[in-house]
Enzyme design. Structure first.
Site, short mmCIF file in Angstrom:
data_model
loop_
_atom_site.label_atom_id
_atom_site.label_comp_id
_atom_site.label_asym_id
_atom_site.label_seq_id
_atom_site.Cartn_x
_atom_site.Cartn_y
_atom_site.Cartn_z
CE1 TYR A 160 -12.47 -6.73 -0.42
CE2 TYR A 160 -13.97 -7.89 1.04
CZ TYR A 160 -12.88 -7.89 0.19
OH TYR A 160 -12.21 -9.06 -0.07
CE LYS A 213 15.04 6.81 -5.79
NZ LYS A 213 16.41 7.25 -6.05
#
Length: 769
Positions: free
Chosen positions: A37, A92
């Protein structure tokens, strides 16, 4: 527990749902945090601002697909809402990851307005490498996909349409070959004019069918010229002048039925009215338009496919979307066009004609699976689908001009193979080395189907010249039955008809006559495939031997020791296993031969294994294992290992070795570095070769790691023989294992056991004598 209860428990147990986000970079220190970060993350942001294509270098975009729905056509449940469709979309995501290593975010958009869906998806283009539209009702789905494809520069693919079309298209190509029919001459009846039905009809035209030969039906009957009720522009494409109005009318003389409608609407009488060798794809789920048993009862000559896994020839979309997106993403395709879809279908059709791996047959609980009326579509768990289909799609994208980057397809196939597991990645290196100087490898079990399948792969790789021991007529018949066209690429030798059999008998007699073998027994013994094969290696007429599919370990080793023997300076052979973990490879020994080795034996086993590991191109870091750490126990068992370590160090063989040490000390670098900084292995990343104090420890350890730790065990690699002999595990009918052991045998033969470490071992033997 009922199936419903089991399904609910599956989704509810443990972490809720079926997917999670995992971190791919270390984040355990302050330094890691500053890189992950702020402030470190600003650097890739600056680069992407300057060059937008760098987003593929610094983020997950290139491997990230959005699965998008509004829940208006979920499975057979209909319009159940976006939230209720989320379990399907997560599912999926599971399939994308499991079959093609593609990451997924599922997006459930709570709107029935196509413009809302188009706007949301378009605005998310910077995030994703591709868009998979799912469970959106017709005709809106057509408009949404067409619009997004025009507006976006990443692939957009509505799987409900194209997935079914591509997989059934592959099956149709093969069914037509079996039925001896041409696609441009057949009459096709498509029952179901929703997204999948219309897409199938359009795709069959791409494959060569004629539009005027396709009859499309919906719930109102045949789509004909002038019909007003229930029509839309997509149906209108298939409207033509005809007197047919019902399914019964349409089925007369039809060559193919494509069903994407509802259960039990196709009768036996309709099937009987079809043309000779009819093709029926009854793909309604969960219950087809006609069951397999009903269709077969009506016509024995029918070629049948359904959407169900309990019948032959399942049309399963998982054979399509993961691999199509894999190929599209890897060349940064801007779309998935018709050329890519056709390439996918043709790749699947071609793969079906290849011999089926044993691992696939085992997964489906069958002993035989070959191209024919009951096998016209590959199985989802066939690992080759990824390589065949994704590479075909990638090539089609490049050839049709929609790929942003061009790649070498052969190299790409190797990269795809690596996605199938670390073991394949590791062994690919060995196979490529073997290909540089192939050797002649003999297989005493040459009649066995596993060996024959493996021989096809070995010949195809160009890594060795197989010599199959067995009856020629049996081997040739099995090659024909298995559709293996390798007869001209292998040598087939039957000991019973071998012209030099008397020379072989004389040689084994001379080797064993002072060990109880008489001449007549020698003449009988040499005709046994195992002894015959070893004699070929002994006389230099083959470079190595692989056996054990049908025989116990001892029955393979005994003839090898009696005929070939151990290398100079070697007193004991040992069994080495390559243990392939997710991100690391270890070597375990001895796990198969020596029950209770002495300190001298352990030292020799360590040398042999280090030599073998180095021969494979890996620098060995050897740990001598015990329950003691560097003298913490003076028990005789620990003392034995300590003495073995001292023997090794005194011999100064150039091996990085230390001990005695506990297993976690050996494989956790932090323990070595912080607690035992004096160790030769400290600061080296831990050991990769683990020498166990006895057979019990080694055998238990490798089997536990294999079964509980998810490691793949490759071996046993037999070390210490004068020439390469490696053993397969009895009952292991996976031809891939034969290929792996063959690659190792070829690498051994290439060096002729003549590495610097091998030479030092021989010098030590001479010194001892």
């Amino acid at each position: 527990m009922s199936y419903r209860e089991e399904a609910l428990a599956y989704h509810r147990s443990g972490r809720r749902g079926k997917i999670e986000v995992t971190v791919t970079k270390p984040c355990t220190t302050q330094r890691d945090l500053s890189l992950a970060y702020t402030p470190g993350v600003a650097e890739p942001c600056r680069d992407i601002e300057k060059n937008p294509e760098d987003i593929y270098q610094y983020t997950a975009k290139g491997n990230l697909v959005a699965v998008v729905t509004n829940g208006t056509a979920v499975l057979g449940l209909g319009d159940i809402g976006a939230g209720a469709g989320k379990p399907v979309m997560e599912g999926k995501g599971v399939l994308f990851k499991r079959f093609a290593d593609i990451d997924v975010f599922d997006l459930e958009i709570d709107s029935h307005d196509p413009e809302d869906i188009i706007k949301v998806v378009k605005l998310l283009e910077p995030t994703f490498g591709g868009i998979n539209l799912e469970d959106i009702k017709a005709p809106e789905c057509f408009y949404i996909e067409e619009t997004l494809k025009k507006q976006m520069n990443i692939p957009v693919f509505h799987d409900d349409q194209h997935g079914t079309a591509i997989i059934s298209g592959a099956g149709l190509l093969n069914a037509l070959e079996i039925a001896n029919k041409r696609i441009d001459e057949i009459k096709i009846v498509v029952n179901g004019a929703g997204a999948a039905g219309i897409a199938c009809a359009e795709f069959y035209i791409e494959l060569g069918a004629r539009r005027e030969n396709i009859v499309l039906l919906d719930t109102k009957g045949v789509i004909y010229k002038g019909r007003k009720e229930g029509m839309n522009p997509y149906k209108e494409r298939f409207a033509f002048d005809t007197d047919m109005r019902t399914l019964t009318d349409a089925m007369k003389g039809a060559d193919m039925f494509c069903g994407l409608s509802g259960p039990n609407i196709l009768t036996r009488e309709m099937v009987r009215s079809m043309a000779d060798r009819p093709i029926i794809f009854a793909m309604a789920n969960p219950d087809p338009e006609i069951t397999y048993d009903e269709a077969k009862a009506a016509r024995e000559d029918v070629i049948m496919a359904t959407g169900r896994s309990d019948y032959p020839n399942q049309v399963n979309n998982v054979l399509g979307f993961p691999f199509i997106f894999r190929g599209a993403l890897d060349v940064r395709a801007t779309q998935i066009n018709e050329t890519m879809k056709v390439a996918a279908a043709r790749a699947l059709a071609a793969l079906t004609k290849e011999p089926v791996p044993y691992s696939v047959m085992r997964a489906y609980g069958v002993e035989k699976m070959e191209f024919g009326p009951e096998y016209i579509i590959p199985k989802p768990f066939d690992p080759r689908v990824l390589i065949w289909e994704a590479s075909a799609v990638a090539k089609a994208a490049i050839d049709s001009g929609v790929a942003k980057i061009k790649i070498d397809i052969e190299q790409y196939k190797e990269q795809l193979e690596q996605r199938l597991g670390v073991a394949r990645q590791v062994m690919r290196v060995f196979i490529n080395k073997a290909r540089k100087a192939p050797k002649r490898i003999v297989y005493p079990e040459g009649e066995h189907p596993t060996i024959l399948k493996a021989s096809e792969l070995i010949v195809g790789e160009g890594m060795a010249y197989p010599v199959l021991i067995g009856r020629r007529e049996v081997i040739e018949q099995r090659l024909s039955d298995m559709r293996l066209d390798i007869e001209k690429s292998v040598d087939i030798i039957n000991p019973e008809t071998f012209p030099d059999i008397e020379k072989y008998a004389r040689t084994i007699y001379e080797l064993r006559r002072r060990k109880g073998l008489v001449w007549e027994e020698a003449r009988k013994l040499i005709r046994k495939p195992m002894y015959f094969g070893n004699m070929m290696v002994h006389l230099g007429e083959a470079d190595g031997l692989i056996a054990g599919v049908t025989q116990h370990y001892s029955d393979v080793i005994r003839p090898a020791l009696q005929v070939i023997g151990m290398r100079p300076g070697v007193n004991k052979v040992a069994g080495l296993y390559m243990m392939v973990m997710k991100d690391q490879v270890y070597f375990f020994a001895d796990a198969t031969v020596n029950i209770d080795p002495t300190a001298e034996d352990l030292a020799e086993i360590a040398i042999l294994c280090a030599s073998q590991v180095r021969r494979l191109g890996v620098e060995p870091r050897v740990a001598m294992l015990s329950f003691s750490n560097f003298g913490s126990s003076r028990h005789p068992y620990a003392e034995k290992v300590r003495q073995a370590t001292e023997i090794l160090k005194k011999r100064d063989l150039g091996i990085l070795v230390d001990g005695e040490m506990q297993a976690d000390t050996a494989v956790v670098p932090r323990i070595l570095d912080e607690l035992f900084p004096f160790s030769d292995l400290a600061g080296k990343g831990g050991a990769n070769v683990l020498i166990f104090p006895n057979l019990s420890a080694g055998n238990v350890a490798y089997k536990l790691l294999q079964r509980l730790g998810g490691a793949q065990a490759i071996g046993p690699i037999l070390t210490g023989m004068r020439k390469p002999v490696h053993v397969l595990q009895i009952g292991d009918f996976d031809e891939i294992d034969v290929v792996y052991m063959t690659a190792i045998a070829v690498l051994d033969a290439q060096t002729e056991y003549n590495t610097p470490l091998d030479k030092k071992l021989a010098e030590l033997a001479q010194h001892r004598r």
